[in-house]
Design an enzyme around this catalytic site. Structure first.
Site, short mmCIF file in Angstrom:
data_model
loop_
_atom_site.label_atom_id
_atom_site.label_comp_id
_atom_site.label_asym_id
_atom_site.label_seq_id
_atom_site.Cartn_x
_atom_site.Cartn_y
_atom_site.Cartn_z
N LYS A 158 40.78 -25.30 -52.67
CA LYS A 158 39.53 -25.83 -52.10
C LYS A 158 39.92 -26.87 -51.06
CE LYS A 158 34.95 -26.40 -54.12
NZ LYS A 158 34.35 -25.08 -54.14
N ARG B 285 42.17 -27.94 -60.55
CA ARG B 285 42.08 -27.21 -59.28
C ARG B 285 42.40 -28.14 -58.10
NH1 ARG B 285 36.66 -23.95 -58.50
NH2 ARG B 285 35.87 -26.01 -57.93
N GLU C 87 35.24 -12.60 -51.48
CA GLU C 87 34.28 -13.68 -51.78
C GLU C 87 32.91 -13.34 -51.21
OE1 GLU C 87 34.53 -17.02 -52.98
OE2 GLU C 87 36.67 -17.45 -52.99
#
Ligand SMILES: *Cc1c(COP(=O)(O)O)cnc(C)c1O
Length: 342
Positions: A186, A83, A222
């Site tokens: 992220k 990620r 989210e």
């Protein structure tokens, strides 16, 4: 080693604690150096570093767990490496080879092994890898140099008195990301952009806010900085799909557990905010809490309650127990999920 650490493990919160060692590696002239451990917890960087002006940075979060036998293990650190590399691709930062990433995490855990909380305290060692663009560079362009650093700290149990449902509010005057922006990565800027929305939800007495898909504002994206999972009245495991959701490793692990351990049908599909009645249980998932049961969601003056506002539902509880059991080494893990440190 065997240093005595004066910490009341079960009273820890989620606060910065300076542990003894952190890892640092520098990318310069087209390559990473070997990296090293250091006791210095400060960074000395150019005032013109792109991370300071233009947010060229990404972070990860994972944990080390102490098993009943006293061993220390990591949960799927290869997924955090993958990620972070996706974030690097998006922000034109150099990739970090998976072996280098996992090795850095292991070095940091080993060097601070006495800070890994004992089994049974509910506390764990939280690990924070970061990459950032540094160096002399004032124009809006990728940095010429990068720092990859990994530090850690013990953190407390998220729920000290057992799983407690939390309430959330849909605030559709805020978006956390653009439809094809950086919501899937992220990266630092996403979180600066979430502070105001979070503060408003907190002021209203909620644990956090729910973000809708930024293009149509009709579907759940989210739950604060966690992914949404729901259990339908037909006993299916459902989690939203969208181009702007951060792919939670916890979420995909729970989806696997629902399918293979609990034999439930599992779906990644749209979750319409005006059809929340389809769920009998819901939760917000991420590394910090594993699952926060969602007691209720307020949306346009209507309250949707899932199972109960005070008690965790049975399926969310089962998913939590299996995943946390795997992380602690009490439940057998699928192949490749657990990396032993010591
Ligand atoms: C980190 C994060 C999550 C949770 O991801 P995990 O890999 O499960 O810890 C979910 N949503 C956002 C926005 C995040 O930053």
């Amino acid at each position: 080693m065997g240093k005595k650490i004066d910490i009341e493990w079960s009273k820890l919160g989620f606060n910065y604690i300076k542990t003894d060692f952190r890892y640092i590696s520098v990318w310069k002239d087209g390559k990473w150096d070997d990296g090293k451990l250091t006791e210095d917890n400060t960074l000395h960087i150019s005032e013109s570093s792109p991370v300071l002006h233009y947010g060229q940075s990404s972070f990860e979060g994972l944990k080390a767990y102490r098993t009943k036998e006293g061993k220390v293990q990591l949960f799927r650190p290869n997924r955090n490496a993958a990620r972070m590399n996706d974030s690097c691709d998006k922000l034109l930062m150099p990739r970090i080879p998976e072996e280098k990433f996992v090795d850095a995490v292991k070095q940091v855990v080993k060097a601070n092994i006495d800070y890994v909380p004992p089994y049974g305290t509910g506390a764990t060692l939280y690990i924070r890898p970061i990459i950032m663009g540094v160096g002399d560079n004032i124009g809006v362009k990728p940095a010429s140099e990068y720092i990859f650093t990994v530090f850690c700290m013990p953190v407390g149990p998220y729920f000290s008195g057992g799983l407690k449902p939390c309430n959330f509010v849909v605030q559709d005057e805020f978006d956390r990301a653009a439809p094809y922006g950086t919501g899937k990565q992220k990266v630092g800027g996403n979180y600066a952009a979430s502070l105001q929305a979070h503060a408003k939800a907190a002021a209203g007495g909620y644990a956090d806010c729910i973000y809708l898909d930024p293009a149509t504002h009709t579907k759940i994206d989210e739950v604060g900085a966690a992914n949404f999972i729901g259990i339908t009245k037909n006993n299916e495991f459902v989690t939203p799909n969208s181009s702007s959701i951060l792919p939670s490793i916890t979420k995909y692990s729970l989806l696997y557990i629902a399918e293979h351990y609990l034999k439930m049908p599992v779906y990644e599909r749209e979750v319409f905010v005006d059809k929340l009645d389809e769920f009998k249980e819901a939760g917000a998932c991420g590394t910090a809490a594993v699952i926060t049961p969602i007691g209720a969601i307020d949306y346009k003056g209507k309250r949707y309650v899932f199972h109960s506002e005070t008690e965790v539902g049975p399926t969310i509880k089962k998913l939590y127990d299996i995943l946390y059991g795997i992380q602690l080494g009490d439940v057998e893990a699928p192949e490749g999920w657990i990396y032993e440190v010591e």
